[in-house]
Design an enzyme around this catalytic site. Structure first.
Site, PDB file in Angstrom:
ATOM      1  N   HIS A  66       0.824  -1.216   0.000  1.00 29.08           N
ATOM      2  CA  HIS A  66       0.000   0.000   0.000  1.00 29.08           C
ATOM      3  C   HIS A  66       0.859   1.269   0.000  1.00 29.08           C
ATOM      4  CE1 HIS A  66      -3.474  -2.638   1.491  1.00 29.08           C
ATOM      5  NE2 HIS A  66      -3.664  -2.330   0.228  1.00 29.08           N
ATOM      6  N   ASP A 160      -5.488  -0.515  -8.195  1.00 26.69           N
ATOM      7  CA  ASP A 160      -5.160  -1.497  -7.155  1.00 26.69           C
ATOM      8  C   ASP A 160      -6.062  -2.708  -7.371  1.00 26.69           C
ATOM      9  OD1 ASP A 160      -4.589  -2.959  -4.928  1.00 26.69           O
ATOM     10  OD2 ASP A 160      -5.399  -1.527  -3.490  1.00 26.69           O
TER      11      ASP A 160
HETATM   12  N1  AG3 Z   1      -3.986  -6.577  -4.855  1.00 29.65           N
HETATM   13  C1  AG3 Z   1      -3.709  -7.901  -5.300  1.00 29.65           C
HETATM   14  C2  AG3 Z   1      -2.477  -8.104  -6.060  1.00 29.65           C
HETATM   15  C3  AG3 Z   1      -2.467  -9.463  -6.707  1.00 29.65           C
HETATM   16  C4  AG3 Z   1      -2.067 -10.562  -5.799  1.00 29.65           C
HETATM   17  N2  AG3 Z   1      -1.918 -11.747  -6.568  1.00 29.65           N
HETATM   18  C5  AG3 Z   1      -1.870 -13.001  -6.079  1.00 29.65           C
HETATM   19  N3  AG3 Z   1      -1.877 -13.211  -4.813  1.00 29.65           N
HETATM   20  N4  AG3 Z   1      -1.835 -14.008  -6.912  1.00 29.65           N
HETATM   21  C6  AG3 Z   1      -4.464  -6.666  -3.540  1.00 29.65           C
HETATM   22  C7  AG3 Z   1      -5.236  -5.549  -3.079  1.00 29.65           C
HETATM   23  C8  AG3 Z   1      -4.588  -4.875  -1.923  1.00 29.65           C
HETATM   24  N5  AG3 Z   1      -5.202  -3.617  -1.692  1.00 29.65           N
END
Ligand code: AG3
Length: 285
Positions: A66, A160
């Site tokens: 973040h 995000d």
């Molecule tokens: N954003 C997820 C990124 C992707 C993770 N990928 C995975 N674990 N295969 C998460 C949101 C956080 N605010």
């Protein structure tokens, strides 16, 4: 001794890797209109949110992602007053954006309201700034939202999202970037989570090529550790409509350093410094 059942395992294909966490109790599980959402207590990483089998965040290490998805762009942009977050339903990105006094309005467009409702309940510290009068939370399609945004109406777009499959797929293509360029003011910037430099270099290269093809003058890769995501090493791609990339605003970096856990002037410089294999892959040919 822990048995196989006591572990959460994200098996990651086609990389053939897996990341595991020893579990306490399962706190919640549901199928929303968009995806499957699970929340667990882990033994050593606090709470864990999983969407469609992929780790989204844990209490223990979400600060890495973040902080690095937000502060670099917010410190490099000359005057980021109007910010749009696409996705980000857990509100961890929103919280970091709202730490910047220069931000006057931030709209978050998350497709799945359930992610935010569950974050409010199970990850309250990520949602602690949701009542800030500068913030607007919408539950809608981010792609349509950008399509409907007025020309030059935004300073920074932060994407995000989950991996580029399923609901997030349309956030990684040229048609979407074209709308982002249009909606951004001349100094506008975009930052997008772009997976692992080790496992997804082709995707990263493609994203950088697409952003440039749609009119962003500069792109840069930021990389940082993220233990709970595939390979443990993650990236965000920054794109600026106007080149060259400006120097970070020192006063803003200093203000964020004071209570960030990862971000500071040195980690920002390090995130922008490219290992040889990444630099070569991203070199324009
Ligand atoms: N954003 C997820 C990124 C992707 C993770 N990928 C995975 N674990 N295969 C998460 C949101 C956080 N605010």
């Amino acid at each position: 001794m822990a048995t196989e059942q006591d572990w959460f395992l994200e098996k990651f294909e086609p990389a053939g890797t897996a990341f595991g966490l020893r579990l306490g109790e399962k706190l919640h599980s549901e199928r929303s209109d968009f995806q499957h959402i699970d929340i667990y207590q882990t033994d050593t990483f606090g709470r864990l949110m999983v969407i469609d089998g992929a780790v989204m965040l844990t209490d223990r290490d979400n600060f890495l992602y973040h902080e690095m998805l937000t502060h670099p762009a917010l410190c490099l942009h000359p005057r980021p007053t109007r910010v749009l977050i696409i996705g980000g339903g857990d509100c961890g990105t929103l919280r970091e954006v709202l730490r910047h006094d220069i931000v006057e309005q931030v709209t978050q467009v998350e497709i799945d309201e359930r992610v935010t409702r569950l974050a409010e309940h199970y990850f309250p510290e990520l949602c602690e700034r949701n009542d800030d009068p500068r913030a607007t939370l919408l539950f809608d399609d981010g792609i349509a939202h950008v399509q409907n945004a007025a020309d030059s109406s935004l300073d920074l777009i932060i994407i995000d999202s989950t991996d580029p499959v399923g609901p997030a797929e349309g956030l990684f293509n040229r048609a979407f970037y074209q709308q982002c360029v249009r909606a951004l003011a001349p100094d506008g910037m975009l930052v997008q989570q772009t997976e692992s430099p080790l496992l997804h270099l082709d995707l990263i290269r493609q994203v950088h090529g697409s952003l440039k093809a749609e009119g962003f003058a500069e792109t840069a890769l930021l990389h940082f550790p993220q233990p709970v995501y595939p390979s443990g090493w993650w990236s965000a791609t920054l794109a600026a409509k106007r080149g060259p990339l400006p120097e970070p605003v020192a006063a803003r970096v200093a203000a964020m350093e004071a209570d960030s856990r990862y971000f500071n002037a040195g980690t920002l410089a390090g995130a922008l410094a490219q290992p040889g294999f990444v630099a070569r892959a991203l070199a324009v040919d």
